[in-house]
Write a protein that holds these residues in place. Structure first.
Motif, mmCIF file in Angstrom:
data_model
loop_
_atom_site.group_PDB
_atom_site.id
_atom_site.type_symbol
_atom_site.label_atom_id
_atom_site.label_comp_id
_atom_site.label_asym_id
_atom_site.label_seq_id
_atom_site.Cartn_x
_atom_site.Cartn_y
_atom_site.Cartn_z
ATOM 1 N N MET A 1 13.158 28.611 5.582
ATOM 2 C CA MET A 1 11.850 28.999 6.106
ATOM 3 C C MET A 1 11.259 30.370 4.971
ATOM 4 S SD MET A 1 9.590 28.859 8.308
ATOM 5 C CE MET A 1 8.362 29.691 8.840
ATOM 6 N N LYS A 2 11.953 30.848 4.469
ATOM 7 C CA LYS A 2 11.658 31.985 3.508
ATOM 8 C C LYS A 2 11.132 31.002 1.985
ATOM 9 C CE LYS A 2 12.969 36.637 2.369
ATOM 10 N NZ LYS A 2 14.026 37.620 1.959
ATOM 11 N N SER A 3 12.056 30.164 1.776
ATOM 12 C CA SER A 3 11.754 29.413 0.435
ATOM 13 C C SER A 3 10.301 28.717 0.753
ATOM 14 C CB SER A 3 12.859 28.709 -0.024
ATOM 15 O OG SER A 3 13.117 27.552 0.913
ATOM 16 N N LEU A 4 10.264 28.068 2.118
ATOM 17 C CA LEU A 4 9.070 27.512 2.096
ATOM 18 C C LEU A 4 7.932 28.147 2.229
ATOM 19 C CD1 LEU A 4 7.848 24.508 3.395
ATOM 20 C CD2 LEU A 4 7.876 25.430 5.658
ATOM 21 N N VAL A 5 7.816 29.514 2.694
ATOM 22 C CA VAL A 5 6.643 30.277 2.563
ATOM 23 C C VAL A 5 6.344 30.652 1.041
ATOM 24 C CG1 VAL A 5 6.215 32.476 3.034
ATOM 25 C CG2 VAL A 5 7.202 31.544 4.837
ATOM 26 N N LYS B 1 7.199 28.767 -1.338
ATOM 27 C CA LYS B 1 6.536 27.528 -2.022
ATOM 28 C C LYS B 1 5.056 27.538 -1.757
ATOM 29 C CE LYS B 1 8.372 22.910 -2.867
ATOM 30 N NZ LYS B 1 9.311 21.824 -2.217
ATOM 31 N N ILE B 2 4.562 27.641 -0.601
ATOM 32 C CA ILE B 2 3.373 27.464 -0.371
ATOM 33 C C ILE B 2 2.531 28.795 -0.690
ATOM 34 C CG2 ILE B 2 1.651 27.930 1.722
ATOM 35 C CD1 ILE B 2 4.027 26.575 3.558
ATOM 36 N N ALA B 3 3.076 29.924 -0.890
ATOM 37 C CA ALA B 3 2.303 31.193 -1.737
ATOM 38 C C ALA B 3 1.970 30.630 -2.951
ATOM 39 C CB ALA B 3 3.130 32.323 -1.211
ATOM 40 N N LEU B 4 2.997 29.994 -3.722
ATOM 41 C CA LEU B 4 2.898 29.714 -5.343
ATOM 42 C C LEU B 4 2.190 28.334 -5.415
ATOM 43 C CD1 LEU B 4 6.371 31.301 -6.512
ATOM 44 C CD2 LEU B 4 4.082 32.061 -6.676
ATOM 45 N N ASN C 1 -0.977 25.607 -5.650
ATOM 46 C CA ASN C 1 -2.293 25.871 -6.114
ATOM 47 C C ASN C 1 -3.372 26.395 -4.823
ATOM 48 O OD1 ASN C 1 -1.992 25.467 -8.686
ATOM 49 N ND2 ASN C 1 -2.622 23.084 -8.634
ATOM 50 N N LEU C 2 -3.097 25.847 -3.725
ATOM 51 C CA LEU C 2 -3.740 26.238 -2.314
ATOM 52 C C LEU C 2 -3.605 27.402 -2.177
ATOM 53 C CD1 LEU C 2 -5.934 25.382 -0.314
ATOM 54 C CD2 LEU C 2 -3.994 24.752 0.921
ATOM 55 N N GLY C 3 -2.271 27.910 -2.267
ATOM 56 C CA GLY C 3 -1.626 29.095 -1.874
ATOM 57 C C GLY C 3 -2.456 30.331 -2.614
ATOM 58 N N ILE C 4 -2.234 29.978 -4.008
ATOM 59 C CA ILE C 4 -2.727 30.888 -4.972
ATOM 60 C C ILE C 4 -4.450 31.088 -4.679
ATOM 61 C CG2 ILE C 4 -3.514 31.231 -7.452
ATOM 62 C CD1 ILE C 4 -0.456 30.196 -8.045
ATOM 63 N N LYS C 5 -4.825 30.151 -4.493
ATOM 64 C CA LYS C 5 -6.592 30.113 -4.273
ATOM 65 C C LYS C 5 -6.745 31.186 -2.984
ATOM 66 C CE LYS C 5 -8.477 26.250 -6.396
ATOM 67 N NZ LYS C 5 -8.840 24.828 -6.358
ATOM 68 N N LEU C 6 -5.912 30.866 -1.942
ATOM 69 C CA LEU C 6 -6.297 31.893 -0.809
ATOM 70 C C LEU C 6 -5.848 33.149 -0.852
ATOM 71 C CD1 LEU C 6 -4.822 29.255 2.047
ATOM 72 C CD2 LEU C 6 -7.336 29.925 1.812
ATOM 73 N N LYS D 1 -2.158 40.182 -2.496
ATOM 74 C CA LYS D 1 -1.207 39.846 -3.616
ATOM 75 C C LYS D 1 -1.824 38.701 -4.543
ATOM 76 C CE LYS D 1 2.705 41.314 -1.105
ATOM 77 N NZ LYS D 1 4.140 41.007 -0.602
ATOM 78 N N PRO D 2 -2.843 39.089 -5.233
ATOM 79 C CA PRO D 2 -3.512 38.033 -5.983
ATOM 80 C C PRO D 2 -2.636 37.673 -7.220
ATOM 81 C CG PRO D 2 -4.713 40.084 -6.265
ATOM 82 C CD PRO D 2 -3.680 40.363 -5.008
ATOM 83 N N ILE D 3 -2.808 36.418 -7.611
ATOM 84 C CA ILE D 3 -2.261 35.989 -9.038
ATOM 85 C C ILE D 3 -3.136 36.212 -10.099
ATOM 86 C CG2 ILE D 3 -1.044 34.188 -10.064
ATOM 87 C CD1 ILE D 3 0.893 35.015 -7.909
#
Lengths: 257, 253
Positions: A1-5, A7-10, A12-17, A24-26
């Motif tokens: 679960m932690k790794s899925l979150v 993955k989503i956070a990193l 392209n869509l996750g970074i845009k959001l 926690k912007p990139i």
């Protein structure tokens, strides 16, 4: 679960959001770069006002990867992103230098940016992403060059020199609410100039106090900021650091902010 | 946590502007500036800003910015944890992206000045290793004088000696060998013959920041070099740098 979150956070869509909501912007993302490529900063050149620029660069493929047949391509652009000159250098030492003056740029007395990319015709199996951080020296009126190093990742090309990648490394936000405050106190100087180049493929809007500036793709700008002790930059770019030219009497001091 | 440092020689003085704010604009008005230095195998601690002020910077003048003192920011609550036997990480106020920096300026009496945005990360003070840096990239054969300054900060309150070399990586020869010391800004004058693409500076066992200065007709240039791994962004970066260092270390045997 932690790794899925994660993955989503990193993604392209996750970074845009994350960047849109400033959560926690990139600021810079190199995850999308393809396997074998060379990344360049947008280096500043100056030939205006009796300036001369020296560019020092390393043979990275020779030094680290023992590739003897490598070469570099340098592309010089005006401040309005017009290509002025392209130069291929195929005889490289471990450390190399190039003088950029009015004569080199066919009489141009101005300022702009240039990019360096490393190429080789040899097949490289392992993923290889290199970036020449380089050093640039600025001399005014023939004085000693004041050196500084590169400070961003801007344009990408593959190591064969055939494909230009989407240089979407430095990120932008929807709002002009990214503050970058230069960590120096500007006093006891004759004058200060700030050199900004657009590190993205999008238009950038930024403010110094209430003064508004715009940089389109590939453009750069020098701003005189006399009589400001502290410099705050507000923009829609997450990583907009200027090069600083400080003047006092006949002396100059150049460094990245 | 970052440390800040100065340079003092017969030729150069230095000064530091250390901000109380992060580069993304967060200011900490409760923060103080402390200096520490090696004193009889202990870290001796002193508060620098004895009088509270409202400035957004701590200004460290040439009288304090020398080769031995190092500076750091901490609140009154954090400084309680300061340890005189080893440098410890007191806070994360200066752990920012981009890095939290002070302006380190060197200057000549009645002459020029040059600066860069400088910091010494806490992560470097607990580790041992070799530093490799090209000599020619930041020096100038046509200058009147060229210098290399090597700043080391190590957690133990001692001035340990360690070796450094100038090497020709083409002919694979040692050109010069000398001793530096930990917790000190070491000064090395560079002869013009060393300013060649194939000449590299190598330290053994201790990390630090190599800074290069050129001087000509009272004008100065001052900048630090990048560590080699910053040239590679792919996952092989540490492997490639280790291979290069291993190859270069073979020269010194």
């Amino acid at each position: 679960m932690k790794s899925l979150v994660k993955k989503i956070a990193l993604s392209n869509l996750g970074i845009k959001l994350r960047n849109f909501f400033n959560f926690k912007p990139i600021y810079m993302n190199t995850n999308h770069l393809y396997n074998n490529c060379s990344v360049s900063d947008s280096f500043c050149w100056r030939t205006d006002n009796n300036y001369e620029t020296i560019f020092k660069y390393s043979d990275i493929l020779g030094l680290f990867y023992k590739i003897k047949k490598s070469y570099v391509e340098l592309s010089f652009f005006s401040k309005n992103n017009q290509l002025l000159k392209t130069l291929v250098i195929d005889e490289l030492d471990y450390s190399n230098e190039l003088i950029i003056n009015k004569k080199f740029l066919n009489g141009t007395e101005d300022y702009g940016v240039f990019y360096i990319h490393h190429y080789t015709d040899i097949e490289i199996k392992d993923p290889t992403i290199i970036s020449n951080r380089c050093y640039i020296g600025f001399s005014k009126n023939g004085c000693l060059h004041s050196y500084m190093h590169g400070n961003s990742l801007v344009r990408v090309k593959d190591l064969k020199g055939k494909k230009e990648g989407l240089s979407d490394i430095v990120k932008t936000s929807f709002f002009n609410n990214n503050v970058y405050r230069i960590q120096n106190f500007f006093d006891d100087l004759t004058s200060t100039e700030l050199f900004f180049s657009n590190p993205t493929y999008k238009d950038i809007i930024f403010y110094i106090e209430s003064d508004k500036y715009t940089l389109k793709k590939g453009e750069c700008l020098i701003i005189n900021t006399n009589k400001k002790n502290i410099i705050n930059i507000k923009s829609n770019c997450f990583f907009l650091r200027p090069i600083i030219f400080n003047y006092k009497d006949q002396f100059i001091d150049v460094y990245h902010g | 946590m970052n440390f800040f440092f100065g340079i003092k020689t017969n030729t150069f003085s230095s000064k530091l502007n250390i901000p109380k704010f992060q580069n993304r604009n967060i200011t900490n008005n409760n923060i103080n500036l402390y200096q520490t230095f090696v004193d009889n195998n202990h870290w001796k601690l002193e508060l620098v800003n004895k009088i509270p002020d409202i400035n957004e910077f701590f200004f460290v003048n040439q009288n304090l910015a020398n080769n031995t003192n190092i500076f750091f920011l901490a609140t009154k609550n954090e400084i309680i944890n300061f340890c005189k036997n080893k440098l410890i990480n007191l806070n994360n106020f200066t752990d920012t992206d981009p890095a939290f920096r002070s302006n380190l300026q060197i200057f000549l009496k009645n002459g020029g000045f040059s600066s860069y945005q400088s910091e010494y990360p806490y992560d470097m003070i607990n580790k041992q290793g070799d530093i490799l840096s090209s000599v020619s990239t930041l020096l100038n054969k046509n200058a009147d004088n060229n210098y290399l300054f090597f700043k080391n900060i190590y957690f133990e309150p001692q001035n340990k000696k360690f070796k450094a070399f100038f090497l020709d990586i083409k002919s694979r020869k040692i050109l010069d060998e000398f001793e530096l010391k930990t917790n000190y800004t070491n000064e090395i004058k560079i002869h013009k013959e060393l300013i060649k693409p194939e000449v590299f500076f190598l330290t053994k066992n201790y990390l630090g920041i190599p800074m290069f200065v050129s001087e000509k007709k009272k004008h100065l240039s001052f900048e630090h070099t990048h560590p080699p791994h910053e040239y590679i962004l792919s996952n092989d970066k540490f492997m490639k740098v280790s291979e290069l260092k291993r190859e270069i270390n073979e020269i010194i045997g």
